[in-house]
Enzyme design. Structure first.
Site, PDB file in Angstrom:
ATOM      1  N   LYS A  50       0.842  -1.204   0.000  1.00  0.00           N
ATOM      2  CA  LYS A  50       0.000   0.000   0.000  1.00  0.00           C
ATOM      3  C   LYS A  50       0.873   1.248   0.000  1.00  0.00           C
ATOM      4  CE  LYS A  50      -3.942   1.972   2.579  1.00  0.00           C
ATOM      5  NZ  LYS A  50      -4.795   1.798   3.784  1.00  0.00           N
TER       6      LYS A  50
ATOM      7  N   SER B 267      -9.730   2.224   3.084  1.00  0.00           N
ATOM      8  CA  SER B 267      -8.901   2.979   2.171  1.00  0.00           C
ATOM      9  C   SER B 267      -7.965   2.116   1.322  1.00  0.00           C
ATOM     10  CB  SER B 267      -8.038   3.975   2.956  1.00  0.00           C
ATOM     11  OG  SER B 267      -7.137   3.278   3.821  1.00  0.00           O
TER      12      SER B 267
ATOM     13  N   SER C 243      -9.768  -0.504   7.216  1.00  0.00           N
ATOM     14  CA  SER C 243      -9.279  -0.344   5.841  1.00  0.00           C
ATOM     15  C   SER C 243      -8.557  -1.553   5.264  1.00  0.00           C
ATOM     16  CB  SER C 243      -8.355   0.879   5.764  1.00  0.00           C
ATOM     17  OG  SER C 243      -9.086   2.057   5.992  1.00  0.00           O
TER      18      SER C 243
END
Length: 504
Positions: free
Chosen positions: A80, A155, A179
């Protein structure tokens, strides 16, 4: 290629160890898959093909030389974009960090490199991890591989989508209020939020420092355990790191036995607000655990009803403080104010933050600054922290009656792109079941438990006491095994062909 990209990380690791595959072959297959489908999915913000193949070649040379290698050596991974990676752009999905290349690795990235895992690239995300749909990225949204018109969660939708689209066998996500787990739920993947402090936060771009936690995004419970074992453990560079060994997560995932375990149903979360088929899949999964010998008990956590409100005061407050350093003075975007010949530092800062931050980030900074301001701190932030204490107490009481707690992970399946962009409160409600774990610092996992509305996947959430992460893997593996027996194949095989491009 199909067998390579659809294999679990555990199967790839075994094939690599037997020298049936090379790390270069495995890495190249995933790079080819990214090239084929990521134009549709947009899971990646940056792909480091050269770096990944160099790392793979090194592993192949070491294996050919007879070196004894870690289990996941040669298995590629996506990371990420909120995690610092030396030599690769790290933007946190924001224009204000566009082009920033860290001079160091986050601790978890150092651990991935140390065991020989090629890093494919950085995945898309809501800006500074603020969002539940990955529509708030400054670089465009990520799309759900099950239906390209739907969101992949957030997210960390980029990491979940990369795994679901067979672009990576493993990915790293971060979980501040769900998330990792919520994207796992809506993409039919497995996502784990370890105990707070169980995985080092050194090198993570902070959103809310008391809530953020990195963890695995995978296609199986065992894969999540193998990755958890690599990235977990004490780190002296992180003052919140737990000084204790990684829990025996791999052993628990391989065992997968729930006979005699007490599984708690949280009355306040499981009652209302969930789509009918999401609730139906949840009840079916609970029944499977009961048939496997688990004892089902009901527990009450009354403070959970205030969790969402408390979270959306604590998170913006910490975000307001953490994001103050993005001031155009030291690094990141710098925009001169228009119409000013000799702007002051404050004017440059205001213009840069206005241009560099998106609407959701601005919304939360304003809310957090207000909550921390003189005269309002005790009324808002202070009260929210008291609710946080009550939620921790509710968990403590519940875990006296149950070994694990279970809930649906998200209230609904993946919703349509744009459907909730103009209604922040509706967006925030996606995290109603996941937020309490972050407020209390306990571990949580989501595994796919069937298809709900519109033939889209739903998720089953498992929660355990702090530092007892192995219980997630014990229950998750047991339920996964029973579900696979019913389905006959992993749930991702039931997904429609990705944008007309099947996994081949």
């Amino acid at each position: 290629m199909t067998d390579i990209i659809t294999s679990t990380a555990a199967k790839l690791a075994a094939a690599l160890a037997r020298k049936e595959l090379s790390a270069v072959e495995v890495t190249q297959a995933h790079l080819d898959r990214i090239a084929a489908v990521d134009g549709d999915v947009h899971a990646f913000l940056n792909v480091d093909a050269e770096g990944a193949l160099d790392a793979a070649r090194t592993i192949d040379e070491r294996r050919a030389g007879g070196a004894e290698l870690p289990t996941l050596a040669g298995v590629p991974i996506a990371v990420k974009d909120v995690v610092a990676t030396k030599g690769q752009p790290t933007t946190a999905g924001s224009k204000i960090l566009q082009g920033w290349i860290p001079p160091y690795d986050a601790t978890l990235v150092s651990r991935l490199r140390a065991v020989g895992m090629p890093i494919l690239g950085k995945t898309n995300m809501d800006e500074f991890a603020m969002g539940s749909s990955t529509e708030h990225s400054a670089y465009g949204p990520t799309r759900n591989p099950w239906d390209l018109d739907r969101i992949p969660g957030g997210s960390g939708g980029g990491s979940a989508a990369a795994v679901a689209a067979f672009e990576a066998p493993l990915a790293i996500g971060t979980d501040t209020g769900g998330s990792i787990r919520q994207p796992a739920s809506v993409t039919g993947t497995v996502g784990t939020k370890p105990t707070y402090g169980g995985v080092s936060r050194y090198g993570l771009i902070a959103l809310a420092s008391s809530l953020d936690q990195a963890g695995p995004c995978t296609r199986s419970v065992l894969d999540a355990a193998l990755l958890h074992e690599v990235i977990g453990g004490h780190d002296p560079l992180d003052s919140t790191s737990i000084d204790a060994p990684v829990p025996p997560v791999v052993e628990a995932a391989r065992r997968g036995e729930v006979k005699g375990m007490r599984v708690g149903i949280i009355k306040e979360i499981s009652a209302d607000g969930f789509a009918p088929q999401v609730k139906a899949r949840f009840e079916e999964s609970v029944k499977l655990l009961e048939e496997a010998g688990a004892e089902i008990v009901e527990v009450s956590c009354p403070s959970f009803e205030k969790g969402l409100a408390a979270y959306y005061l604590i998170l913006p407050s910490e975000a307001s403080s953490n994001l103050a350093k993005f001031d155009a003075m030291r690094y990141g975007l710098r925009v001169p104010p228009s119409g000013v010949d000799s702007p002051s530092a404050e004017q440059v800062m205001a213009a840069s933050r206005d241009a560099g931050f998106g609407d959701e980030v601005k919304r939360r900074i304003i809310l957090g600054t207000y909550a921390l301001s003189s005269g309002y701190y005790d009324a808002y932030y202070g009260q929210a922290q008291k609710v946080r204490t009550l939620i921790a107490r509710d968990f403590a009481a519940a875990f006296e009656k149950a070994d694990v707690l279970v809930t649906p992970t998200a209230p609904t399946v993946a919703f349509k792109m744009g459907e909730k962009l103009d209604d922040p409160m509706a967006m925030y409600l996606n995290d109603v079941a996941t937020i309490p774990a972050n407020l209390a610092g306990i571990p949580g996992m989501s595994i796919p438990n069937g298809l709900a509305e519109d033939g889209l996947p739903s998720g089953f959430q498992i929660l355990a006491p702090a530092t007892k992460d192995e219980r997630l893997y014990e229950v998750g593996a047991a339920l996964e095994r029973m579900l696979l027996s019913q389905w006959g194949a992993p749930i991702l095989t039931k997904a429609p062909a990705l944008g007309g491009k099947a996994a081949n």
